[in-house]
Design a protein around this motif. Structure first.
Motif, PDB file in Angstrom:
ATOM      1  N   LYS A   1      42.093  40.119  48.492  1.00 25.77           N
ATOM      2  CA  LYS A   1      41.943  38.783  47.870  1.00 25.77           C
ATOM      3  C   LYS A   1      43.040  38.664  46.898  1.00 25.77           C
ATOM      4  CE  LYS A   1      37.034  38.095  47.374  1.00 25.77           C
ATOM      5  NZ  LYS A   1      36.749  37.211  48.070  1.00 25.77           N
ATOM      6  N   MET A   2      43.748  39.312  46.133  1.00 25.20           N
ATOM      7  CA  MET A   2      44.686  38.981  44.964  1.00 25.20           C
ATOM      8  C   MET A   2      46.049  38.992  46.076  1.00 25.20           C
ATOM      9  SD  MET A   2      43.526  38.856  42.267  1.00 25.20           S
ATOM     10  CE  MET A   2      44.997  38.915  41.403  1.00 25.20           C
TER      11      MET A   2
ATOM     12  N   THR B   1      48.305  37.374  37.449  1.00 25.79           N
ATOM     13  CA  THR B   1      47.821  38.465  38.618  1.00 25.79           C
ATOM     14  C   THR B   1      47.679  39.751  37.998  1.00 25.79           C
ATOM     15  OG1 THR B   1      49.483  37.160  40.031  1.00 25.79           O
ATOM     16  CG2 THR B   1      48.669  39.440  40.713  1.00 25.79           C
TER      17      THR B   1
ATOM     18  N   SER C   1      55.652  42.415  40.683  1.00 24.80           N
ATOM     19  CA  SER C   1      54.410  42.414  41.235  1.00 24.80           C
ATOM     20  C   SER C   1      53.938  43.512  42.026  1.00 24.80           C
ATOM     21  CB  SER C   1      54.587  40.833  41.811  1.00 24.80           C
ATOM     22  OG  SER C   1      53.308  40.559  42.564  1.00 24.80           O
TER      23      SER C   1
ATOM     24  N   GLY D   1      44.164  39.713  36.947  1.00 23.80           N
ATOM     25  CA  GLY D   1      43.279  40.028  37.887  1.00 23.80           C
ATOM     26  C   GLY D   1      43.269  41.588  38.347  1.00 23.80           C
ATOM     27  N   TYR D   2      44.309  42.108  38.482  1.00 26.28           N
ATOM     28  CA  TYR D   2      44.370  43.622  38.793  1.00 26.28           C
ATOM     29  C   TYR D   2      43.586  44.329  37.577  1.00 26.28           C
ATOM     30  CZ  TYR D   2      47.340  43.157  42.874  1.00 26.28           C
ATOM     31  OH  TYR D   2      47.942  42.671  43.950  1.00 26.28           O
TER      32      TYR D   2
ATOM     33  N   THR E   1      48.345  35.576  46.090  1.00 20.80           N
ATOM     34  CA  THR E   1      49.794  35.674  45.914  1.00 20.80           C
ATOM     35  C   THR E   1      50.484  34.795  47.220  1.00 20.80           C
ATOM     36  OG1 THR E   1      49.461  37.643  45.225  1.00 20.80           O
ATOM     37  CG2 THR E   1      51.678  36.984  45.361  1.00 20.80           C
TER      38      THR E   1
ATOM     39  N   ALA F   1      50.878  46.136  41.690  1.00 22.79           N
ATOM     40  CA  ALA F   1      49.769  46.411  42.719  1.00 22.79           C
ATOM     41  C   ALA F   1      49.661  47.733  43.303  1.00 22.79           C
ATOM     42  CB  ALA F   1      50.186  45.278  44.065  1.00 22.79           C
TER      43      ALA F   1
END
Lengths: 134, 192, 170
Positions: free
Chosen positions: A33-34, A90, B65, A93-94, A38, B69
C-alpha cells in the motif's frame, strides 16, 4: 479533438496514477500500500510539473537573454517541498507499520481485521463476566 | 513531436515498472522497483524542465525513501500473501480514471504558452527574481523569499514527522511484549 | 560488510566527497539547481553510508542522537528567527529587504540563512529517521532480553500487569 491531442501528457499521467490508486485500495499488504501511495504521489507530481511546462521553454534559471522562455517556476517550488514532506510522512507510515507488526504479528489487513474483531469479542466477554461476578 | 516520443516512452517505462511492482509478491523487489520508479520519474522531470524537482526526486525518492523501506522490511515479513485481482477496486480505479480524463479535457493544451497559469504571477516572479532579489535560480527565490511562509510550513511538517517517528519507534514508549509473544507462538504453530 | 576492504576504502573516499557535494548544492542553490532540501538529503546520505559500512554504533558516535535532536530544532528555529529579525528591523515577517545594506544584499543574506535552516532540519531529520528505523532491531532485542529476565524472576509481576490491564480496559 485537437484539444484532446494537445493533452496527451495528462492522459498518460492519469493512467499511471490509477495504477498507484489500485495498489492502495486493492492490496492488503501494508508495505505494498505504501509503495502504491508513493507511485500515486509521484504521478500527481508529474501532473503538476506537466502543467508548468512551456513548449520551447527552458529550466527557470535566468540566462540574461530577455528572449528566453522559461517554464513556470511555481509548480516546481510546490512539488520540490512536497517531495521532501512526502518522504517524511511516508516514514511515519512505515513506523506505524512496524508498530502494527510488533503488536499483531501481521501486516496483511484482512488478518488484522480478524484479530481485532476476535480481540473485541474477547474483551466484551471479559467485561460481561466481570459485571456478573460483581 | 520528439517531446511526445521522449515523454511517452518514459511514461510507458514508468507504467511498466508500476505494473511490475503491483504484481510481484517479494517485497524487496517491490521496494527496489519503487526506487527505479523514482529514478525514471526524475528523468521525466528533467525533460519537463524542472531541474530542481528532478534533483530532489533523485536524492529523496531513489535514495532515502528506498533505505527507509528496506529498513522497514528488515523488521516485517518481506513476502506478500498472494492475491487475485480485486474487481471492485479495479472498477473504482477505472471509473476514477474516466472522470479524471473527462476533467482533464478542460485543461489548456500541454506546453501552451498562453495558458492562464503562465500569465498570472509567474512572469512577475521571473522578472522580480532578477530585479528585486538578484538570484538567477527563480525556483530558489520563489521558495525562500516570495513564498517564504509556505516553506516555513513545510519545514515544520518535516519537523513534526520526525517527532512522530521518534515517538512511535524511538524507544520512548515500551512496546507490549507480552501480547506479541503469545501471538508469535500461535503463528509458529500455523507455520509448522 | 565491515570486513570488506574494498567497501571500506571506497566509502572512506566517498563520504567526504558526498559531504562536500552537499555543501556545494546548499550554497550554490542561488545560481544553479539545488537548495536546502536537496543538500540536506545528500548530507544525510553521507551519515547513512557511514552507519551502513561501519555499523550503527560508530555512526551514533560520529553524530550523537541528542545533538541531532538539537539540530532538528535549530534549523526550524533559524528559519523562524530570520523572519522575526526582519520583523524587528521594521519590515514584514520573512521580508529580507532590511537585513542587508541594500535590498538585494538583504535578500541574499535572508535566503542564505533560510536555506541553511531548511538544510539543517532536513539533514538531521533524515539521519534521525534512518537511525530510528535501523536501531529498532537492537531495541527489540534489548526489550526481549529484559522480558526474559522479568519472566525468570518470581511471577508476582505477571499478575500485577494483568490486573493493570483489566483496570485500564474497564
Amino acid at each position: 479533438m485537437s484539444s484532446l491531442a494537445g493533452q496527451w501528457n495528462y492522459f498518460l499521467v492519469i493512467a499511471l496514477m490509477m495504477i498507484g490508486f489500485y495498489a492502495v485500495i486493492a492490496r492488503g499488504n501494508m508495505v505494498k500500500k505504501m509503495v502504491g501511495l508513493t507511485i500515486f504521489q509521484t504521478s500527481v507530481f508529474m501532473l503538476y510539473i506537466s502543467m508548468g511546462k512551456v513548449s520551447n521553454g527552458t529550466a527557470p534559471i535566468l540566462t540574461g537573454d530577455p528572449q528566453t522562455l522559461y517554464a513556470n517556476p511555481l509548480p516546481h517550488v510546490l512539488i520540490l517541498t512536497a517531495i521532501v514532506v512526502g518522504v517524511a510522512t511516508t516514514a511515519v507510515g512505515y513506523a506505524l507499520i512496524i508498530r502494527v507488526y510488533e503488536s499483531y504479528g501481521t501486516i496483511e489487513d484482512d488478518e488484522l481485521i480478524k484479530m481485532i474483531e476476535a480481540e473485541d469479542a474477547e474483551d466484551s466477554e471479559d467485561m460481561n463476566g466481570e459485571t456478573q461476578s460483581a | 513531436m520528439s517531446g511526445f516520443l521522449v515523454n511517452a516512452s518514459l511514461i510507458s517505462l514508468l507504467t511498466l515498472i508500476a505494473i511490475l511492482a503491483l504484481r510481484l509478491h517479494r517485497l524487496f523487489a517491490v521496494v527496489m522497483l519503487s526506487g527505479a520508479f523514482s529514478l525514471v520519474a526524475a528523468t521525466l522531470f528533467v525533460v519537463l524542465d524542472a531541474v530542481d524537482v528532478a534533483f530532489t526526486e533523485a536524492a529523496v525518492g531513489a535514495g532515502i525513501s528506498s533505505i527507509l523501506a528496506l529498513a522497514t522490511l528488515s523488521l516485517v515479513p518481506a513476502e506478500e500473501k498472494p492475491h487475485s485481482i480485486a474487481f471492485v477496486p479495479a472498477f473504482l480505479a477505472l471509473a476514477t480514471a474516466l472522470m479524471l480524463a473527462v476533467a482533464v479535457t478542460d485543461l489548456p493544451a500541454f506546453g501552451d504558452v498562453n495558458a492562464p497559469i503562465h500569465n498570472h504571477v509567474a512572469p512577475e516572479f521571473i522578472k522580480g527574481s532578477a530585479e528585486d532579489i538578484g538570484i538567477p535560480n527563480v525556483v530558489t527565490s520563489v521558495l525562500a523569499s516570495y513564498r517564504g511562509y509556505d516553506t516555513l510550513g513545510e519545514t515544520v511538517v518535516i519537523f513534526t514527522a520526525a517527532i512522530a517517528v521518534l515517538l512511535v519507534l524511538g524507544g520512548y514508549t515500551r512496546p507490549h511484549r507480552r501480547k506479541i509473544k503469545s501471538r508469535k507462538k500461535g503463528e509458529d504453530k500455523n507455520a509448522g | 560488510m565491515q570486513d570488506d576492504p574494498v567497501i571500506r576504502v571506497v566509502s572512506k573516499v566517498m563520504i567526504p566527497t558526498v559531504m562536500l557535494f552537499a555543501l556545494y548544492v546548499q550554497f550554490h542553490g542561488d545560481y544553479g539547481p539545488g537548495g536546502g532540501f536537496q543538500a540536506g538529503v545528500i548530507f544525510a546520505s553521507a551519515f547513512v553510508l557511514n552507519a551502513m559500512i561501519f555499523g550503527l554504533n560508530r555512526g551514533r558516535h560520529v553524530w550523537p542522537a541528542n545533538l541531532n535532536l538539537l539540530a532538528i530544532c535549530a534549523g526550524v528555529l533559524l528559519y523562524g528567527l530570520t523572519g522575526i529579525a526582519s520583523l524587528f528591523l521594521g519590515a514584514n515577517y520573512l521580508d529580507y529587504d532590511v537585513l542587508g545594506a541594500t535590498a538585494k544584499s538583504g535578500q541574499h543574506i535572508g535566503i542564505l540563512l533560510v536555506e541553511f535552516g531548511v538544510g539543517l532540519t532536513v539533514a538531521s531529520v533524515m539521519v534521525a529517521l534512518f537511525f530510528t528505523f535501523a536501531g529498532r532491531l537492537t531495541h527489540i532485542r534489548l526489550m526481549s532480553k529484559m522480558q526474559a529476565h522479568e519472566e525468570a524472576s518470581p511471577p508476582a509481576s505477571k499478575t500485577k500487569t494483568k490486573a493493570k490491564k483489566a483496570g485500564g480496559r474497564s
